[in-house]
Structures are given as C-alpha cells and as structure tokens.
Write an enzyme that holds these catalytic residues in place. Structure first.
Site, mmCIF file in Angstrom:
data_model
loop_
_atom_site.group_PDB
_atom_site.id
_atom_site.type_symbol
_atom_site.label_atom_id
_atom_site.label_comp_id
_atom_site.label_asym_id
_atom_site.label_seq_id
_atom_site.Cartn_x
_atom_site.Cartn_y
_atom_site.Cartn_z
ATOM 1 N N HIS A 180 0.816 -1.212 0.000
ATOM 2 C CA HIS A 180 0.000 0.000 0.000
ATOM 3 C C HIS A 180 0.851 1.265 0.000
ATOM 4 C CE1 HIS A 180 -3.511 -2.536 1.736
ATOM 5 N NE2 HIS A 180 -3.485 -2.561 0.417
ATOM 6 N N SER A 219 -6.818 -1.631 -0.225
ATOM 7 C CA SER A 219 -6.500 -0.815 -1.394
ATOM 8 C C SER A 219 -7.699 -0.038 -1.933
ATOM 9 C CB SER A 219 -5.858 -1.669 -2.487
ATOM 10 O OG SER A 219 -6.623 -2.822 -2.764
ATOM 11 N N GLU A 254 -13.897 -7.977 -7.564
ATOM 12 C CA GLU A 254 -13.789 -8.970 -6.500
ATOM 13 C C GLU A 254 -14.664 -10.168 -6.857
ATOM 14 O OE1 GLU A 254 -12.939 -11.339 -3.719
ATOM 15 O OE2 GLU A 254 -11.858 -9.415 -3.781
ATOM 16 N N ASP A 296 -2.770 -8.095 -7.035
ATOM 17 C CA ASP A 296 -2.173 -8.718 -5.850
ATOM 18 C C ASP A 296 -2.904 -10.014 -5.494
ATOM 19 O OD1 ASP A 296 -4.406 -7.170 -5.220
ATOM 20 O OD2 ASP A 296 -3.776 -6.855 -3.154
#
Length: 277
Positions: free
Chosen positions: A18, A97, A115, A161
């Site tokens: 981050h 994030s 997601e 990520d």
C-alpha cells in the site's frame, strides 16, 4: 475462493504494497488530467482489526501496529500513514486498497474494483454504492485485466495482488502484465507477490525481465527465511514506475525493515531488473 484477506490485513506485506500504491497515485495526482485505477483483487475495502478473523491471525500487530507506534517516520511513510488515517473507519480499522484509492481520487478520476468472492463482493459493492467515479464488479481478476484495458483516460494504474493460494499465480502475473502492456503500454502496473520460495520468485523475476517495460522491484524481508514462521518476505514489481518512486521506496524500506524486523536478515531491496531505462 477460500481466501479472505481479513486474516492478513495490515501485516508488513500489506503496508509495503500500500505504500507503493499511495506513492504511485500521488504522482498521478500531480497533473490535472484525469486518471483511472483498476484494482482486480479488491477485497472488502476496509478491515476491522478487532474482528474474529484478525484475532485468529493477528498479523497486523507486527505490521501496521508497529508503524502506528513508531516515532519520526520518513516522509514517504508519513504520507502513507496520513492516508491510512483518512481512509480508515476508525482507530481499530485498516483500509484496504479500495479505501486508499477512493480517498485519493479527485473529482475527475475514476476507479474500478473487481472482486470474485461472493460475500466480499457484496460488502465491497455496498460500501461504494453511492461513491462518485467508482464502479464495483464481481469478476475474475485475470479476465478483468483483459476486459478493461486500455482506459479511456489513457492515464492510470493497475494493481494486481493475488492471494498466492493456487498454483500458477506467478505465471498468471507475467501473462497479465504482458497482456496489459500490449493494450496499454504507458500505464503503471503494481504486481504484488508473496515470497514463499526464493527459487520460484527468482524464476518469476527472470520472466518479468523479458517484458518490454521499465521494471522496478521492491522487496521487504523481516527476517531470514529459516528464522521465521509464516510469511517473512514479500514484494512488489512496478512497471513504468513514476519518477521518484525508486528513491522514496529505498528511504521507506530502510526504515520499515528495521521496524518490522523479527530477527537477523531483515532488509529492503530496491532494484531495476530491466535494461529498458
């Protein structure tokens, strides 16, 4: 689909990732022209550090908790901490994030958060339902990279990520970067990895070095691999890194390696792995 980031939120690897994200977005904000951010493993946005998940795996205590208690952090770390405070939902929370990105968007900027986990998607979508310039999709991360590049703004950043709980994640990262660059050669790409096997990580870096882009790698190790349990090393690779990021990460890395150290061998390593500079 079993991975839930709530067990790992705020650990040293999250802080490092981050930090790179915040500093890169700061560079994009220097120009008035709009930019777009694509976060393809978005999670739920903000994490409750007093939750059952955080209590079962209190990795944040050796991460963000140490940093909150630290004195006189260098300027890049202080900037990151200011954003964590602004984007969080209170003293017992850690912003993921999406929350950090949302905090840094200006009126003209946009973000897309993807997601796949059904529960996490619902939480994320509800959080940003009324947020200007932000869209949330339930979509496979690797498919999202192919589907949403290039952005119409032609400026921006992609954060990838993966959880590293399935075989082939390193290969997918390389393929995603190559495909992304073929569609959007000037974008900034931040690729995060968990360093569970130095040999595998080395092969990944050698494959990335063949990519037609400027590549900066930034690794943070909190102890020698044989001294620690769980994750002790993680890193980011940044394609088309913004000006000044290399120096800022080097300054921050020296401070964080000492702060997060669990034994000997704690270090931060910043290097260029491509000759295309």
């Amino acid at each position: 689909m079993n991975y839930r980031h709530a067990f790992h939120a705020g650990n040293f690897a999250d802080v490092w990732k981050h930090l790179a994200l915040v500093l890169s977005l700061d560079h994009l904000r220097l120009k008035e022209a709009p930019f777009r951010v694509l976060d393809v493993f978005a999670g739920i946005g903000t994490y409750d550090l007093s939750s059952e998940e955080a209590a079962r795996s209190p990795e944040w205590q050796d991460g963000i908790a140490r940093l909150w208690a630290a004195e006189d952090p260098p300027a890049p770390v202080k900037r990151y901490l200011d954003l964590v405070a602004a984007a969080g939902d209170g003293p017992n929370t850690y912003p993921g994030s999406p929350a950090l990105i949302a905090e840094m968007l200006r009126y003209q900027d946009k973000a897309l958060f993807c997601e796949l986990h059904p529960i996490d998607y619902e939480i994320l979508a509800a959080r940003f339902e009324r947020a200007r310039g932000i869209k949330v999709e339930r979509r496979d991360a690797w498919e999202a990279v192919r589907a949403h590049l290039p952005p119409v703004e032609r400026r921006g950043l992609v954060l990838i990520d993966p959880p590293f709980e399935r075989p082939g994640e390193f290969e997918r990262l390389v393929e995603a970067l190559q495909d992304g660059l073929s569609r959007w050669a000037t974008g900034t790409y931040i690729l995060w990895h968990a360093d569970k096997d130095h040999y595998v990580t080395g092969e990944y870096r050698r494959a990335l070095a063949e990519t037609e882009a400027r590549l900066l790698v930034a690794d943070l190790q909190v102890c020698a691999p044989h001294e620690g349990q769980g994750l002790v090393s993680a890193g980011v690779t940044i394609a088309n890194p913004p000006f000044g990021l290399e120096e800022a990460l080097a300054e921050a890395g020296s401070f964080l390696a000492s702060l997060f150290a669990r034994g000997s061998g704690a270090k931060a390593e910043i290097a260029r792995i491509s000759g295309r500079w």
